[in-house]
Structure formats: C-alpha cells, structure tokens
Enzyme design. Structure first.
Site, PDB file in Angstrom:
ATOM      1  N   ARG A 218       0.953  -1.277  -0.142  1.00 17.25           N
ATOM      2  CA  ARG A 218       0.008  -0.174  -0.130  1.00 17.25           C
ATOM      3  C   ARG A 218       0.963   1.345  -0.090  1.00 17.25           C
ATOM      4  O   ARG A 218       0.646   2.035  -0.967  1.00 17.25           O
ATOM      5  CB  ARG A 218      -0.928  -0.168   1.179  1.00 17.25           C
ATOM      6  CG  ARG A 218      -1.974  -1.181   1.098  1.00 17.25           C
ATOM      7  CD  ARG A 218      -2.849  -1.207   2.309  1.00 17.25           C
ATOM      8  NE  ARG A 218      -3.672  -2.177   2.646  1.00 17.25           N
ATOM      9  CZ  ARG A 218      -5.089  -2.162   2.776  1.00 17.25           C
ATOM     10  NH1 ARG A 218      -5.418  -1.163   2.917  1.00 17.25           N
ATOM     11  NH2 ARG A 218      -5.562  -3.159   3.131  1.00 17.25           N
TER      12      ARG A 218
ATOM     13  N   ASP B 199      -3.057 -16.461  -1.756  1.00 21.82           N
ATOM     14  CA  ASP B 199      -3.331 -15.926  -3.175  1.00 21.82           C
ATOM     15  C   ASP B 199      -2.261 -15.192  -3.769  1.00 21.82           C
ATOM     16  O   ASP B 199      -1.828 -15.706  -4.819  1.00 21.82           O
ATOM     17  CB  ASP B 199      -4.790 -15.065  -3.000  1.00 21.82           C
ATOM     18  CG  ASP B 199      -4.256 -13.989  -1.983  1.00 21.82           C
ATOM     19  OD1 ASP B 199      -3.256 -13.979  -1.157  1.00 21.82           O
ATOM     20  OD2 ASP B 199      -5.228 -12.920  -2.058  1.00 21.82           O
TER      21      ASP B 199
ATOM     22  N   GLU C 156     -10.903  -7.786  -6.783  1.00 24.47           N
ATOM     23  CA  GLU C 156     -10.214  -8.735  -7.295  1.00 24.47           C
ATOM     24  C   GLU C 156     -11.046  -9.113  -8.736  1.00 24.47           C
ATOM     25  O   GLU C 156     -10.138  -9.460  -9.724  1.00 24.47           O
ATOM     26  CB  GLU C 156     -10.012 -10.041  -6.411  1.00 24.47           C
ATOM     27  CG  GLU C 156      -8.840  -9.803  -5.600  1.00 24.47           C
ATOM     28  CD  GLU C 156      -9.156  -8.807  -4.323  1.00 24.47           C
ATOM     29  OE1 GLU C 156      -8.453  -8.481  -3.722  1.00 24.47           O
ATOM     30  OE2 GLU C 156     -10.477  -8.830  -4.122  1.00 24.47           O
TER      31      GLU C 156
END
Length: 678
Positions: free
Chosen positions: A313, A441, A578
C-alpha cells in the site's frame, strides 16, 4: 630541332630527384651557420606545436567519449549483473489473445457430475497443457527506454528529504563517488537500517543527484474520455470528499459514522490513492495529497506495522506515484520507508518477520502465531526490487529475492504451498491449509508478475514455480459443479482434504492466468481463465444486490440444493477489487468490450447499495437488497484498486496503461517492467 618540330633533350645519367637533393644540400651548406641554426629552431618549434595541438584534441575527444559512456554517472547495479535489466521496449508486439465473449453458463453441459469423475475433466486441461501445446516462452528483447509521452520534469523546488532540503536543485557540483570496496549483503543491510535517511551511505540529496540520469520522467494522462469513466471519477471524488472532511491524514474513513479509522497511522487512503488521482487527471486532489506526503507523512513513529500491508500500500503507492509523476520527493520517501522495513529480513532464515516497528527499527513474528502468512512474505518482491532499480541500491532486491530462492527450495504439493511459513526455521507449517484465497493468493500472482517485471527470462525459477503451481491447481484444486458445471478453485484442509470453498480473493486468478497466457503460458491456462471468469461473475449475479459475497461454497453432488451458495457469516462485501481487476485484464489484453458491460453492471450495483453521504461503505449482507447491513468502513483499496480498475476497464484506450511496459502490484500500483538486455 628536327623537321618534326620536336626538341630533343639529352639527360645525364643521374635521376632528377638525386640531382635536386644535391642542389639542396649545396644551397644549405652555402648558408651561414647562424641562419642554419635559426631555421632548425623554427622547424623544431613548429613540430612541437603541432604535436601539442593534436594531443589536446585527442584528449578532448576521448573525454567526451568517456563522459557519454559513463552516463548515467553510476551505472545501474542491475546492469552490471549477468542479465542486466532496464526500462521496457515499445517495439515488441505480442500476438493478442481474443477469447470469445464470456457466457454466463458454461457451454460444456456434458461435464462429469461426480467428484470421483472429475479426473476426466482434468484430462481435458492436461491435453492442452502438454509439452507439445505449450507456447514457446518469449525471447528476451533488446532494451530501450520507454517511448511514453512525458511531461516536463516537475518543479522540484519543494522536494525535500526529511530535512527541508532540495533534493536536486541545490546541488551545484556533481557528487563524486569515493572509491571503496563493495560491501557484503550483511554490511549493506546494517548500514541501511542504522541510517534510514541515507542511501548508499550518503544523504538522499547527494545520492539522487548522483543517479540523476536514471530518474523517472513524468507520464501524461488525458483524463476521462467517456460517460462511464466520468462516473467512476465522480465516485472517486465523492469518496475523496468524505475522507478529506472526516478522516484526513488517517488511514481509513468510516462513512456512516463520519469518523476516521486508524490502522498503522500512515495515512493509507492518501498514499494508496496517489496514482489513481494522477491517472484520472485529478490535478488538484493529487497536489493536496502530494503536499501532505511531503510535509506530514512520517515513518519514525514507534508503532508496529505489517510488512506486507505497508509494502503493497505505502511503498508501492509511493513508487507508483514517483514513476508516473517523476517527482523525486516520492522516491526519497519510499527510500526511507524501505530502509525502515529492512529489519524484517534479519530473521535467522531470511524469511521476513511479519511485523516491523518503523521507529525502533525492530521486527518480530505476529503476536498471535510464530508463523508468517506465506502470501505476505512472497508479496513484497515487486516493490523491493523496484526500489533497488529506482535508487541503484541493491540491498532491497537482494533480501527480497532471497525469499524467492528459499521458498523455491521447499517441498510443495504439486507446486502448491501451505498458507503459513516460519521466519525462524524457514519452513512451512506442517498440515497447513493450501488455498488460493486468503494467506496464499498473491504468492502465485507474484511468481508470474516478478517474471514479467524482470524481463521474462527463460528457465527462471519464478516462471518454473508458477507453471508447476498452475499444474497443481488443475490437478488438486479445480472442480466443476454437478449441474451447471461452474468451474471453481477449492482448498485443501490440512494439506489433503478437499473443501469446496472459494474466497472472492481468488477471483484475481482469471486475470493473472490471462496475463500469463499472453506471455507464453499454455492454452490450459487460457481455458481455466475463461471458465473461472464465468464463475466469478456468477457470484455477483446470483445475489439480488449483484454484489459478490466474501466467500462462496460449491456443490459437490446433485444432492446439494444449489450449485453455488453463501453462508450467512460469509455474506459480506468489503468493496474488494479482485474480480474488477480480472475484468480489466480481459479487456486490456483482448479488446473484447463485453467485459466492460459486465463491469458496468457491477459498478452500478456499488452505486446503488454502497454509496452513502460521506463515501462508500462495505456491506454485511449481499443476499438481501432491502437489508444490506452497512458495515461502516471504506478500505483504502476501494480508492487504490477498485475504482482504478473500473476507470481503466471503461477506457476507450485499452492500453492507457500498457501491460507490456507496466506491471500492477497486489494493491493496483503500476510499476515499470525491466527488459533483459540481449
């Protein structure tokens, strides 16, 4: 004279040249000695003058040639490696994949209906995944600087590095590098941690001037070009106005209670939004965010932060803002943050600790477990590598890539990894869950994206691990529902027991698979990408809100009432990006506008059910349009990813961000691709 009119001459036996030389010697000997000395002196002086002039010209030419060869002043450290990298070429055109428009229901209605028969379905994928059907990996390309349209270099009179000094413009004389022996990795790591306001042992000001020829140039964007893009910009401005009014300088906005939510105390929503605003052409908003970063963003607070979250981020946001705007203030801030995150790599194994105290410059495992999440320690490499390439300081890439090498050496299940890893031992947790959802993921995502970032080198461990992992997905995790034949990716509980559960997070996979296929991966990846895209879209359309739940479950047999269902505790929606990301990849790589229409349906659902007076809010229940149970939180990824991907998805120019030249990190921040030099 004869009758013919010709004159007959009789020559002596000596040649003309010999007689001439005798005449000259005779004339020379007849001169007084003083005259002969003066002539000798004059000739000598002339020769010396000519020699001196020629030598000076050669020296000047040599100096100019050397200066050209030595630009930049310090060659990028990665250009000195065996396989040097640098900015991408524009002249490489890849064949475009053009999938057919997606169908809401799979066309294969004859697929097996029982889990025990799923092997037949896997065989179809295996056939197109055979060695004969694998598209040849792309050749490395000659490196040239990107041809993107660049803005003039920004006014750096305000660029400062924590001490109020101008990074570039106050340096009148070039910084001269003092020769020294190269430091080892441990010494570099210690030096950076002990001196977080320095790069390569000198101040940001000196170092950035030294690498001035390597610094990025600003990119130009035109702003919204159609009604759909304008609607996304309006959504961003509405979100930004609420954040600015009620949560300015804090991490997140609580749009229902109109208050702030703090996580790390780093102004996440501001830093995460920088590149979104720049791409959208929101100059005023970008400037006020930039000024806050310069004047108010501090990293020396003694507070624990999560290495992964802050890397994707904040570090990713600063680096993307630097590359897009060319403003070196962002690079200086990113450099300090990178130094303060380095203590995480001081573990015995080299697998980083999950938590870092930016002020104390210390790190440790999470308080709730001795293990780090596998996805977290393997989803920092894009950012740390780019920091090294941008600053010409190698330590960030070295420590991050070492994690790749260590994970590569560990035993896996057909390329699939458990979701927990221990930073002290460097090993996976025994019998941990295997999942492409939470905590697993982005390990798979970053294998491919790092390979793309570093120039798509053949036989790189990154792409070898990626291909093996997708083979594992096809053989171990992929299933199809018994009636409608929706393809989904399940989990292995305890590393062995299949569970028909798929997180919304897994819907990043269709886009990643298509990106891989575009770069030479086998056709089985394309088939899985299309099938999984249909399933993810269905998880939105099956709900009355047309918004997907956080987790979906799938039927294993025909005895189940529904092929896809959501449990009450999993029915929330966090404004996640996503699936919108995957839609963007499908549009950007194929040009098929059907994906834009799919995205527009979902965008309108967000507008209908999540928009409130002060911004947009997460929901507690997508299964009831009349009672969505608003959760009162607007995560920074709504601004950084979801709205950015919507904006790019709706662009008339599907290469507004050229995926040949840029790679998106896991938080939607574009970073440059570095091509291999042939």
């Amino acid at each position: 004279m004869k009758d013919g009119g010709h004159i007959t001459l009789t020559l002596s036996t000596g040649s003309v040249d010999e007689r001439g030389r005798k005449s000259l010697r005779r004339a020379w000997n007849q001169l007084p000695r003083c005259q002969r000395n003066l002539i000798i002196l004059g000739i000598t002086a002339f020769c010396v003058t000519v020699l001196l002039c020629l030598s000076g010209d050669q020296l000047i030419a040599s100096s100019l040639k050397d200066s050209e060869e030595k630009l930049p002043m310090v060659a990028p450290y990665h250009m000195r490696q065996q396989n040097p990298h640098h900015h991408p070429s524009n002249d490489k055109d890849r064949a475009e994949v053009t999938p057919a428009p997606p169908a809401l229901v799979s066309e294969d209605k004859q697929a097996p209906r029982r889990e025990s028969e799923n092997d037949k379905f896997n065989e179809a994928y295996a056939e197109v995944n055979s060695a004969e059907n694998v598209v040849r990996l792309p050749e490395t390309v000659a490196a040239v600087l990107p041809q993107a349209v660049a803005l003039p270099a920004p006014d750096n009179t305000k660029n400062q590095d924590m001490g109020g000094i101008d990074i570039l413009n106050n340096v009148e004389e070039p910084f001269e590098q003092q020769p020294s022996d190269p430091l080892g990795e441990t010494e570099q790591l210690d030096l950076a941690i002990k001196n977080p306001l320095h790069l390569g042992g000198v101040s940001f000001k000196e170092h950035l001037h030294k690498i001035r020829p390597l610094l990025a140039k600003g990119q130009h964007f035109h702003g919204a070009s159609n009604e759909r893009q304008s609607a996304v910009v309006a959504a961003f401005k509405h979100s930004w106005a609420g954040y600015k009014k009620y949560a300015w300088g804090h991490d997140n906005l609580k749009p229902i209670s109109q208050y702030s939510h703090e996580w790390f105390g780093l102004g996440l929503s501001i830093v995460d939004s920088l590149d979104t605003m720049y791409i959208m052409g929101l100059d005023d908003e970008f400037k006020e965010a930039r000024d806050w970063v310069e004047n108010s963003l501090r990293f020396d607070t003694k507070r624990d932060v999560n290495l992964f979250e802050v890397t994707i981020r904040v570090l990713g946001g600063l680096l993307a803002a630097y590359h897009l705007s060319g403003d070196t203030m962002f690079l200086a801030k990113a450099s300090e943050l990178g130094n303060r995150l380095l203590p995480a790599f001081s573990s015995p194994s080299g697998i980083p600790y999950s938590d870092v105290n930016l002020g104390d410059l210390s790190a440790h495992s999470p308080k709730w477990s001795p293990d780090s999440s596998t996805s977290e320690v393997t989803t920092i490499q894009l950012e740390f590598r780019d920091l090294s390439r941008s600053t010409n300081v190698s330590i960030y890439e070295q420590v991050a890539h070492k994690v790749n090498e260590k994970v590569h050496e560990l035993d896996k299940k057909h390329g699939l990894v458990p979701i927990f890893i221990n930073a002290n031992t460097g090993t996976f947790r025994n019998y941990a869950t295997i999942s492409l959802g939470a905590r697993g993921d982005s390990y798979y995502e970053y294998l491919l994206k790092q390979w793309v970032q570093t120039g798509r080198k053949d036989n790189d461990i990154l792409i070898l691990d990626y291909m093996q992992a997708i083979d594992g997905v096809l053989t171990e995790l992929m299933r199809r529902t018994p009636r409608e034949h929706w393809v989904y990716i399940g989990e292995l509980i305890n590393g062995k027991d299949f569970k028909p559960k798929m997180d919304h997070l897994t819907c990043y996979l269709p886009g990643t698979l298509l990106l891989g296929h575009q770069n030479g991966m086998p056709d089985s990846h394309l088939i899985l990408a299309r099938d999984l895209m249909d399933t993810c879209y269905q998880t939105y359309m099956m709900n009355p809100t047309h918004l997907a739940a956080e987790i979906s479950y799938f039927a294993l047999t025909e005895k189940d009432d529904q092929d896809i269902y959501v449990k009450p505790n999993d029915a929330h929606n966090l404004l996640r990006p996503e699936f919108i990301e995957s839609l963007y990849y499908f549009y950007a790589l194929t040009g098929n506008r059907t994906y834009q229409d799919m995205g527009w349906t979902i965008f309108q659902a967000f507008e209908t059910h999540t928009k409130v007076n002060a911004g947009y809010t997460s929901l507690g229940n997508v299964k009831n349009a009349q009672n969505t149970r608003m959760r009162d939180l607007m995560e920074s990824f709504w601004l950084s990813e979801t709205l950015k991907y919507f904006y790019l998805l709706f662009s008339d120019n599907r290469k507004e961000i050229d995926l040949e030249q840029w790679v998106f990190n896991s938080e939607g921040h574009p970073l440059p691709v570095y091509s291999l030099k042939t």
